[in-house]
Design a protein around this motif. Structure first.
Motif, PDB file in Angstrom:
ATOM      1  N   GLU A 109      45.723 -65.932  25.647  1.00 16.43           N
ATOM      2  CA  GLU A 109      46.713 -65.672  26.698  1.00 16.43           C
ATOM      3  C   GLU A 109      46.024 -65.566  28.063  1.00 16.43           C
ATOM      4  N   LEU A 110      44.913 -64.851  28.108  1.00 15.40           N
ATOM      5  CA  LEU A 110      44.193 -64.719  29.380  1.00 15.40           C
ATOM      6  C   LEU A 110      43.617 -66.056  29.828  1.00 15.40           C
ATOM      7  N   LEU A 111      43.032 -66.815  28.902  1.00 16.61           N
ATOM      8  CA  LEU A 111      42.444 -68.104  29.276  1.00 16.61           C
ATOM      9  C   LEU A 111      43.518 -69.073  29.754  1.00 16.61           C
ATOM     10  N   TRP A 112      44.661 -69.043  29.090  1.00 16.16           N
ATOM     11  CA  TRP A 112      45.746 -69.944  29.458  1.00 16.16           C
ATOM     12  C   TRP A 112      46.276 -69.621  30.850  1.00 16.16           C
ATOM     13  N   ARG A 113      46.456 -68.330  31.121  1.00 13.34           N
ATOM     14  CA  ARG A 113      46.944 -67.937  32.454  1.00 13.34           C
ATOM     15  C   ARG A 113      45.877 -68.213  33.523  1.00 13.34           C
ATOM     16  N   TRP A 114      44.633 -68.017  33.161  1.00 10.82           N
ATOM     17  CA  TRP A 114      43.547 -68.283  34.094  1.00 10.82           C
ATOM     18  C   TRP A 114      43.511 -69.773  34.442  1.00 10.82           C
ATOM     19  N   GLN A 115      43.682 -70.614  33.406  1.00 10.02           N
ATOM     20  CA  GLN A 115      43.662 -72.064  33.625  1.00 10.02           C
ATOM     21  C   GLN A 115      44.799 -72.514  34.544  1.00 10.02           C
ATOM     22  N   ARG A 116      45.970 -71.856  34.418  1.00  8.69           N
ATOM     23  CA  ARG A 116      47.112 -72.198  35.261  1.00  8.69           C
ATOM     24  C   ARG A 116      46.966 -71.672  36.668  1.00  8.69           C
ATOM     25  N   GLY A 117      45.971 -70.811  36.940  1.00  8.71           N
ATOM     26  CA  GLY A 117      45.816 -70.229  38.261  1.00  8.71           C
ATOM     27  C   GLY A 117      46.542 -68.918  38.452  1.00  8.71           C
ATOM     28  N   GLU A 118      47.079 -68.346  37.385  1.00  7.00           N
ATOM     29  CA  GLU A 118      47.774 -67.068  37.527  1.00  7.00           C
ATOM     30  C   GLU A 118      46.811 -65.908  37.708  1.00  7.00           C
ATOM     31  N   LEU A 119      45.606 -66.063  37.158  1.00  4.50           N
ATOM     32  CA  LEU A 119      44.581 -65.025  37.303  1.00  4.50           C
ATOM     33  C   LEU A 119      43.476 -65.576  38.193  1.00  4.50           C
ATOM     34  N   ARG A 120      43.418 -65.125  39.428  1.00  5.79           N
ATOM     35  CA  ARG A 120      42.442 -65.656  40.381  1.00  5.79           C
ATOM     36  C   ARG A 120      41.105 -64.948  40.213  1.00  5.79           C
ATOM     37  N   ALA A 121      40.325 -65.428  39.265  1.00  4.44           N
ATOM     38  CA  ALA A 121      39.015 -64.850  38.978  1.00  4.44           C
ATOM     39  C   ALA A 121      38.120 -65.957  38.444  1.00  4.44           C
ATOM     40  N   ASP A 122      36.826 -65.702  38.433  1.00  2.40           N
ATOM     41  CA  ASP A 122      35.912 -66.575  37.706  1.00  2.40           C
ATOM     42  C   ASP A 122      35.587 -65.919  36.379  1.00  2.40           C
ATOM     43  N   ILE A 123      35.377 -66.737  35.353  1.00  2.68           N
ATOM     44  CA  ILE A 123      35.031 -66.187  34.044  1.00  2.68           C
ATOM     45  C   ILE A 123      33.625 -66.646  33.688  1.00  2.68           C
ATOM     46  N   PRO A 124      32.642 -65.776  33.879  1.00  4.35           N
ATOM     47  CA  PRO A 124      31.259 -66.205  33.638  1.00  4.35           C
ATOM     48  C   PRO A 124      30.975 -66.457  32.155  1.00  4.35           C
ATOM     49  N   MET A 125      31.629 -65.706  31.276  1.00  2.00           N
ATOM     50  CA  MET A 125      31.353 -65.903  29.842  1.00  2.00           C
ATOM     51  C   MET A 125      32.343 -65.113  29.002  1.00  2.00           C
ATOM     52  N   VAL A 126      32.466 -65.552  27.747  1.00  5.21           N
ATOM     53  CA  VAL A 126      33.146 -64.779  26.713  1.00  5.21           C
ATOM     54  C   VAL A 126      32.076 -64.372  25.715  1.00  5.21           C
ATOM     55  N   ILE A 127      32.023 -63.083  25.369  1.00  2.00           N
ATOM     56  CA  ILE A 127      31.073 -62.610  24.359  1.00  2.00           C
ATOM     57  C   ILE A 127      31.860 -62.149  23.142  1.00  2.00           C
ATOM     58  N   SER A 128      31.391 -62.553  21.968  1.00  2.00           N
ATOM     59  CA  SER A 128      32.065 -62.131  20.744  1.00  2.00           C
ATOM     60  C   SER A 128      31.045 -61.686  19.707  1.00  2.00           C
ATOM     61  N   ASN A 129      31.472 -60.726  18.890  1.00  2.00           N
ATOM     62  CA  ASN A 129      30.602 -60.321  17.775  1.00  2.00           C
ATOM     63  C   ASN A 129      30.808 -61.206  16.548  1.00  2.00           C
ATOM     64  N   HIS A 130      31.620 -62.241  16.685  1.00  2.00           N
ATOM     65  CA  HIS A 130      31.816 -63.233  15.628  1.00  2.00           C
ATOM     66  C   HIS A 130      31.731 -64.619  16.253  1.00  2.00           C
TER      67      HIS A 130
END
Lengths: 289, 289, 289, 289
Positions: A109-130
């Motif tokens: 949901e966050l990535l999709w909104r970010w891609q559409r420009g709804e969330l004006r931020a840069d995403i340096p990375m996603v970290i996961s324990n899996h």
């Protein structure tokens, strides 16, 4: 009104309440050619309380440089009223790292909104324990880092995550990251880690809140976005929402309904943080949404 | 924050948008010893649009009389920015006349909230085209006037009502008054008559909205509080709310569910009007709730 | 309760209301070793009205074959009560074709839920009048067909779509397909085309409902999922939902808020249809959700 | 559908789940000339779980007397399926005593709805530990009893209340009764005392929930109607509802907003209980609303 991010700036202020603050701030901005387009304020108590203010203004006619504006505000206004304050320019996008485990709904949901420009931020990375969500993340052109973690390697893994994040992010979003962060980790990002808890806090803290909800027989379930502090699920609440359930809903139904809540609530909280709409006040928040 | 009605004043402003308004207004208030406790503003469009502002401030340290304050504001600030403005003191309670037919729910809700002090207004009278609710009204210590009306006597009855109301009220609330007021009547109280319509406008204007809703098979019904204009159910909307219904709900169920909505929606709209929180902007409202 | 799709069957019934229906149906199922796990019924009017029923039952102990069960039900029960009825087995997934134009939000929401297993259907294809979303669709392993359409080629394009769909689908979902389907097209799929309209119907039918909503100054906006009929935006409503807005929300904000509504409302309506929870009754629906 | 209370009967059933129950019950009713107009059922788990059913049916063609119907059902159906069951006739109105302290809002809401006929019950008396609301109650033609109570006289006062209520009531509603009833008192009315708690349980049990809510900084507050058990605020939840709040809302605002919730939530729970729509299942409820 329609405003361009390129020319939008924001000022967030917290100070002891006393007469003259609004006049001083708005007159300062006016004298520097800045046009206020949003202004919100809040007094926790008119006699001896705290004063909170958020201004959004337009800079096309600004008569000084950005650093000069900040310096002047600090010397002319902020010092006089003992302000905690922050000036930001919408063109300087904040950086937001995402932590996730296996559930993909909040993350996507966050990535999709970010891609559409709804969330004006840069995403340096996603970290996961899996490693599971690597492909889903990289599809958005976002860097994915897998940092395995278990009880034995907790400290080591957190150190690795801190090293990855160092200097890279302004905000950390726990998009259903299922490990509890240590107090040491949290201390690096005070009021800058947002978690989504899948209950209507303070009901059902800790593990398995949907199961707890079903056992208690509640008629409404909720989700809560909050800043992370050293105390589990006790940090300042940013946003909550709820949905009606009934005796017909089993655990799997609560999880399905709750998943949609979590997506919406976390997305709103992250957007408000990014747009400088949230001020932490002790264990509560002032949200100028 | 806790503020005393005795020392609270409010300023409502509408003017062409341009830089410097907030600075000018807040500086004026500061210089007269007035402490701002609420400030809301809205720009319909930053370039060439309209600007709306509501301020609530405390007067214990006011350095001039009330009339002098008003005069000074008009000369020093309002003229310069071509403002429509209104200054009011919470201690001066507005007067609110209620019109009702036979349904008592909206009327009783208002009277009950008024009696508890939730609605800070005086109620000079209740006028009804039926005698049925006299006892219910007089029990609250409120004057009740019966003005019968039918097609033949419409003009005459309205004249009688206008005579009763002349100089007695600042606001008229139609708490399920089932006759349509003429354009002539409405013209006496522009933006000062509030009606509760039992539908989610603009759906289901006119008569029997619950029946219309049932025929259409909607899954949600609503209620709408709006200012009355010469065009039936077309005036500026102040507040709306909705409730979910299903195929199981018959007309009587819609009416029961809707009745609770009407009570809540009308009470909110009336309170906001009384607290100077509503500005009419053409056929829309700005509500600083 | 937890039930396995492999052993779940459903019966949807509409018939004239009269005594003995429930007894006859449930006794028939019991005698064939079928265990009822859900039963919903509705009478539009107990004297001379219509009766609607949905049953969900488990088949592990069924004593006949599926076709034999259907035949027996038709002869023993349905004929006697003049029933319209439909028997389905959850293992036989319905086929659902999606039509879309350029907006991807409703489409992606459906594909994402389908991928997670929330929507138990097969998706034979997505058809679009624009080529833009091909990659987004094919990423889910779903066939994408581009059928351009404009005023001049409308009939031809519809014929092409009908040919693509012939024998391939049980349901068509318009996930923001922005062309109006002709009455001829619609006649091929009666009560089997679901559209999402971006308003709270019957308010704001036709084009640009968000703009209409903003012009009217409503305080709540909505979205409506409905079956498509030959009359634009007039078909039976399946589901609606709303969100609160204010004078601060501009057209772009209404669209953003409404987009989230559309995703949720359409997903619910499609799921209910797929799970045989919707019965069309004239221009209304009975929804056993 | 429209049904007359004079000819409406209801059957509430709880029993171990196994095949054939619905068939047996509905066939029994059919053979006695009874026409089912509502039927709801619920299985907590299809293998080895509990089964719950509520039927509403019309009696104009009933072929036996009421006692004979009950006896026959017990012998023919209930015994076979080991049912807990209850047969009631809507014409026999239940009796409902109200307990209140000083806050009048929940009490007046119930009395007002009762007077309009929305709550089909008799009200034998209102008991209060304060004399303040006598006039408000007697105005509705309802008996008012003042039973003072404090820590020293608690046992004595409860004994007096039990004596007043003995044989006079089927249901006790705590409409903001601010004393904690002893386990002994509660044991006289198992699953027959309804309380309204002014929080979204299980959050904020005990005293001053609005203050607790404000201290925690929640963004939504709630109200909960539940059956009273010996454990404070832990009984089975019947209904809940919520309303959004913000940092601007002080304690007094939470109380005002919450008051409206309490009125609505308690009224719904009481109506459902009176209409035999609630079945207690351990510490949870099945609500066929």
């Amino acid at each position: 009104m329609t405003t361009l991010p390129e020319t939008t700036a924001r000022l967030l202020i917290t100070c002891p309440d006393r007469p003259g603050i609004v006049s001083a701030v708005t007159t300062f901005l006016y004298h520097h050619g800045l046009n206020i387009t949003e202004l919100d304020q809040h007094s926790s108590d008119p006699s001896g309380g705290k004063f909170f203010m958020r201004l959004e203004f337009q800079t096309p006619s600004m008569d000084v440089s950005r650093p000069a504006l900040a310096q002047a505000f600090g010397e002319v206004v902020a010092k006089r009223f003992e302000m905690d304050w922050r000036l930001s320019f919408a063109a300087d996008k904040p950086r937001m790292a995402l932590l996730v485990s296996r559930h993909d709904h909040a993350l996507l949901e966050l990535l999709w909104r970010w891609q559409r420009g709804e969330l004006r931020a840069d995403i340096p990375m996603v970290i996961s324990n899996h490693p599971d969500l690597r492909e889903s993340v990289e599809r958005f052109g976002v860097r994915f880092e897998h940092v395995a973690i278990d009880a034995a390697t907790h400290a080591e893994a957190e150190a690795k995550m801190l090293a990855l994040l160092a200097g890279q992010t302004d905000l950390i979003v726990l998009a259903r990251y299922m490990r509890i962060l240590s107090g040491e980790f949290v201390a690096h990002y005070p009021s800058r880690i947002i978690n989504i808890h899948h209950s209507f806090l303070p009901a059902f803290v800790g593990a398995d809140p949907y199961q707890q909800a079903q056992l208690r027989g509640v008629k409404i379930i909720g989700a809560t976005a909050h800043y992370v502090t050293a105390d589990l699920d006790q940090g300042p609440i940013i946003e909550q929402d709820v949905v009606r359930v009934s005796h017909r809903d089993e655990l799997v139904d609560l999880k399905n309904l709750g998943r949609d809540l979590e997506r919406q609530v976390l997305a709103r909280a992250v957007r408000w943080h990014i747009e400088d709409r949230v001020i932490v006040d002790g264990n509560k928040t002032v949200v100028f949404s």
